[in-house]
Design an enzyme around this catalytic site. Structure first.
Site, mmCIF file in Angstrom:
data_model
loop_
_atom_site.group_PDB
_atom_site.id
_atom_site.type_symbol
_atom_site.label_atom_id
_atom_site.label_comp_id
_atom_site.label_asym_id
_atom_site.label_seq_id
_atom_site.Cartn_x
_atom_site.Cartn_y
_atom_site.Cartn_z
ATOM 1 N N HIS A 58 -2.354 56.332 49.965
ATOM 2 C CA HIS A 58 -1.107 55.557 49.939
ATOM 3 C C HIS A 58 -1.029 54.494 51.041
ATOM 4 O O HIS A 58 -0.405 53.453 50.851
ATOM 5 C CB HIS A 58 0.124 56.478 49.966
ATOM 6 N N ASP A 59 -1.644 54.743 52.167
ATOM 7 C CA ASP A 59 -1.540 53.782 53.278
ATOM 8 C C ASP A 59 -2.840 53.013 53.539
ATOM 9 O O ASP A 59 -3.010 52.479 54.639
ATOM 10 C CB ASP A 59 -1.129 54.529 54.562
ATOM 11 N N LYS A 62 -3.038 49.677 55.293
ATOM 12 C CA LYS A 62 -2.910 49.521 56.746
ATOM 13 C C LYS A 62 -4.236 49.115 57.395
ATOM 14 O O LYS A 62 -4.260 48.733 58.560
ATOM 15 C CB LYS A 62 -2.359 50.801 57.376
ATOM 16 N N HIS A 87 1.631 46.155 53.767
ATOM 17 C CA HIS A 87 0.545 47.122 53.518
ATOM 18 C C HIS A 87 0.552 47.739 52.127
ATOM 19 O O HIS A 87 -0.524 47.993 51.581
ATOM 20 C CB HIS A 87 0.461 48.186 54.632
ATOM 21 N N HIS A 111 5.472 53.375 47.566
ATOM 22 C CA HIS A 111 5.912 54.517 48.377
ATOM 23 C C HIS A 111 6.959 54.160 49.422
ATOM 24 O O HIS A 111 7.534 55.048 50.044
ATOM 25 C CB HIS A 111 4.712 55.246 49.020
ATOM 26 N N HIS A 112 7.246 52.870 49.607
ATOM 27 C CA HIS A 112 8.352 52.490 50.497
ATOM 28 C C HIS A 112 9.580 52.021 49.731
ATOM 29 O O HIS A 112 10.504 51.459 50.331
ATOM 30 C CB HIS A 112 7.898 51.419 51.495
ATOM 31 N N ASP A 140 5.990 61.440 52.998
ATOM 32 C CA ASP A 140 5.604 60.394 53.951
ATOM 33 C C ASP A 140 6.620 60.363 55.101
ATOM 34 O O ASP A 140 6.264 60.393 56.290
ATOM 35 C CB ASP A 140 5.598 59.050 53.198
HETATM 36 FE FE LIG Z 1 3.208 53.327 54.092
#
Ligand SMILES: [Fe+2]
Length: 231
Positions: A58-59, A62, A87, A111-112, A140
């Site tokens: 998911h990240d 980044k 990201h 996811h944000h 998260d």
């Molecule tokens: Fe994130």
């Protein structure tokens, strides 16, 4: 395009581990928390796989965010904040090019997003945020709250759970938060200590965790997304 395999995820995670170790550790825990919640609710195996890989990746966007922004102790400037908020889209582009399934891409990109439409990148309405995404979003946030930051100490499990419960009505999915509230403490502790971060079929949780196996709530995932607004 060949379908990505578990070993591709290993390769990506190894890259993340080398360049953004804290992010990689966070991704492993979020994947494990998400899978444990899905197990707790008795969700189907396909959803578990989506949550595993979506949580792990998911990240990954980044990787494209400068390290000094990720570790900055103070307040971010507007420009830095914009770079950080990009990201999910960076991650989506990377995973899309690698051929990951749509369910996994949804988790990376959304996811944000938040129930009240205050999230990013699209400010989605709650009714179109997939269930898997809602699960990863809550986990998260839970992992972020229970991890130390340069500007604050880690919150306890109880403090993080009650903070999310207070916010559940507007920002986070109440169904997922209630699942988090009822997840046995032993499971959360095991994930926090890295005991459940493996996704291979031959990996098994520790004996202590197996003994706390919970009753699946099989009906939960059948709730129509629109109903969430009435909760
Ligand atoms: Fe994130």
């Amino acid at each position: 395009m060949p379908i990505p395999l578990a070993r591709d995820v290993d390769t990506i995670l190894a890259g993340l581990e080398a360049r953004r170790p804290a992010v990689a550790a966070h991704c492993r825990r979020v994947a494990a928390y998400s899978v444990q919640l899905a197990n707790h609710y008795g969700l189907p195996a396909e959803m578990l796989d989506t949550l595993r890989f979506g949580g792990l990746l998911h990240d990954i966007g980044k990787l494209m965010v400068p390290a000094h922004i990720l570790s900055k102790p103070g307040r971010l400037t507007e420009q830095e904040w914009k770079a950080l908020q990009a990201h999910p889209e960076h991650g989506f582009e990377m995973a899309d090019q690698l051929g990951f399934a749509p369910g996994i891409l949804d988790i990376i990109l959304y996811h944000h997003e938040r129930n009240d439409g205050s999230g990013y990148p699209d400010g989605l309405d709650v009714n179109v945020i997939p269930w898997t995404v809602r699960i990863v979003s809550v986990m998260d946030a839970f992992d972020a709250l229970t991890s130390p930051r340069t500007y604050r100490e880690a919150l306890s499990v109880d403090a993080a759970r009650s903070l999310l419960a207070r916010e559940a009505a507007d920002r986070y999915c109440p169904w997922v938060v209630s699942g988090l509230m009822s997840l046995p403490r032993t499971i959360l502790d095991a994930v926090a200590h890295g005991e459940l971060d493996r996704y291979r079929p031959d990996a098994r949780p520790s004996e202590a965790v197996m003994q706390t196996a919970t009753t699946p709530w099989t009906a939960a995932y059948l709730v129509e997304p629109g109903q969430i607004t009435a909760w």
